[in-house]
Design an enzyme around this catalytic site. Structure first.
Site, short mmCIF file in Angstrom:
data_model
loop_
_atom_site.label_atom_id
_atom_site.label_comp_id
_atom_site.label_asym_id
_atom_site.label_seq_id
_atom_site.Cartn_x
_atom_site.Cartn_y
_atom_site.Cartn_z
N ASN A 9 1.01 -1.20 -0.07
CA ASN A 9 0.00 0.00 0.02
C ASN A 9 0.91 1.19 -0.05
OD1 ASN A 9 -1.68 2.10 0.31
ND2 ASN A 9 -2.23 1.49 2.40
N LYS A 11 -0.06 4.34 0.02
CA LYS A 11 -0.55 5.29 0.39
C LYS A 11 -0.40 6.75 -0.48
CE LYS A 11 0.08 3.17 5.07
NZ LYS A 11 0.24 3.23 6.35
N HIS A 95 -9.18 1.21 5.45
CA HIS A 95 -7.88 1.48 5.96
C HIS A 95 -8.08 2.34 7.30
CE1 HIS A 95 -3.59 2.54 6.81
NE2 HIS A 95 -3.61 1.62 6.03
N GLU A 97 -6.52 5.08 8.27
CA GLU A 97 -6.07 6.15 8.01
C GLU A 97 -7.55 6.59 7.23
OE1 GLU A 97 -2.61 5.64 5.64
OE2 GLU A 97 -1.56 4.99 7.49
N GLU A 167 -4.60 -4.92 10.80
CA GLU A 167 -3.42 -3.71 10.97
C GLU A 167 -3.86 -2.97 12.32
OE1 GLU A 167 -1.82 -2.50 7.05
OE2 GLU A 167 -3.76 -1.37 7.31
N GLY A 173 3.32 2.41 10.62
CA GLY A 173 4.19 3.51 10.56
C GLY A 173 4.94 3.84 11.78
N SER A 211 4.30 -2.02 10.33
CA SER A 211 5.66 -2.17 10.46
C SER A 211 6.24 -3.44 9.85
CB SER A 211 5.88 -1.77 11.72
OG SER A 211 5.58 -0.35 12.28
P1 13P Z 1 3.53 0.35 7.47
O1 13P Z 1 4.02 -0.84 6.80
O2 13P Z 1 4.14 1.48 6.90
O3 13P Z 1 3.49 0.38 8.99
O4 13P Z 1 2.07 0.70 7.06
C1 13P Z 1 1.29 -0.50 7.21
C2 13P Z 1 -0.03 -0.27 6.45
O5 13P Z 1 -0.95 0.84 6.89
C3 13P Z 1 -0.37 -0.67 5.27
O6 13P Z 1 -1.89 -0.51 4.76
#
Ligand code: 13P
Length: 254
Positions: A9, A11, A95, A97, A167, A173, A211
């Site tokens: 992803n 983002k 997601h 976010e 997640e 992150g 992560s």
């Molecule tokens: P990270 O791997 O940067 O922690 O992000 C995970 C994520 O949100 C994938 O959708």
């Protein structure tokens, strides 16, 4: 039988340069048979045609979000039908976010799941608890209720096009990953919930995200109920991402 999957992803990151350098490198790894599963890339929607072209049919491609509506006067939105029409196989939905910054509720997530399935896409539904919810001992109940809300009206023949991505919000992150044991426990719990709502639970892929890096992926992917990963930051580096893809175990956990 469920599939092993590594998904990247991007983002709101990436560029034409990333499309033309990273995607062929990942495609080459898949083409050479080094990856024991499917690889999906979720670039920003503007880059989807470029990623599809650079992937040369070796990778699956998806959008990071779809509208909860089918079509019409919704300026700025992109529909699931358009994603399918332009060659996408997958839609990422729910997601954290999107939930956090765009106010997506469980009800909106369920509408998006419906749009994606109706358009013929595979829907990858994200669920996960916050740190406060985990500290309060509510992690499993929060995730269970997100799974139930998002997938309540999936029909029997649609389950083959549903993937769940667990997640934990506190792991995204932050460099903090759930331990393989904690992640496995949550994945087993998710599979139980899937069974309770009528899914062929052993056939639904459940991915871990938060992560995931080249060094922690092998232990996570070795767990019985972890069928792969949804990768954020590390999916922006060809070397890291290919290494994560290669750590999918070759044995069959279905
Ligand atoms: P990270 O791997 O940067 O922690 O992000 C995970 C994520 O949100 C994938 O959708």
């Amino acid at each position: 039988m469920r599939r092993r999957i590594v998904a990247g992803n991007w983002k709101m990151n990436g560029s034409m340069d990333l499309v033309t350098t990273l995607v062929p490198a990942v495609s080459a790894a898949v083409a050479s048979g080094e990856v024991a599963g499917s690889v999906v890339i979720f670039p920003p929607a503007l880059y989807v045609p470029g990623v599809l072209k650079a992937a040369g049919g070796e990778l699956e491609v998806g959008v990071q979000n779809v509208s909860q509506w089918r079509a019409g006067a919704y300026t700025g939105d992109l529909s699931a039908v358009m994603a399918a029409d332009t060659g996408c196989h997958y839609a990422l939905v729910g997601h954290s976010e999107r939930r956090q910054y765009f106010g997506e509720t469980d009800a909106v997530v369920a509408l998006k799941v419906r749009q994606a399935l109706d358009a013929g896409l595979v829907v990858m539904v994200c669920v996960g608890e916050t740190l406060a919810q985990r500290d309060a001992g509510d992690a499993e109940s929060v995730v269970a209720s997100q799974v139930r809300a998002a997938l309540a009206d999936v029909t029997q023949d649609e389950w083959a096009r549903v993937v769940v991505a667990y997640e934990p919000v506190w792991a995204i992150g932050t460099g903090k990953t759930a331990t393989a044991e904690d992640a496995q426990a949550m994945h087993a719990s998710i599979r139980q919930v899937l069974g309770a709502i009528g899914a062929p639970a052993d056939d639904v892929s459940v991915l871990y995200g938060g992560s995931v890096k080249a060094d922690n992926a092998p232990a996570l992917f070795a767990e019985a109920d972890i069928d792969g990963g949804l990768i954020g930051g590390a999916s922006l580096s060809a070397e890291e991402f290919v290494s994560i893809c290669r750590s999918l175990p070759a044995d069959d956990n279905g």
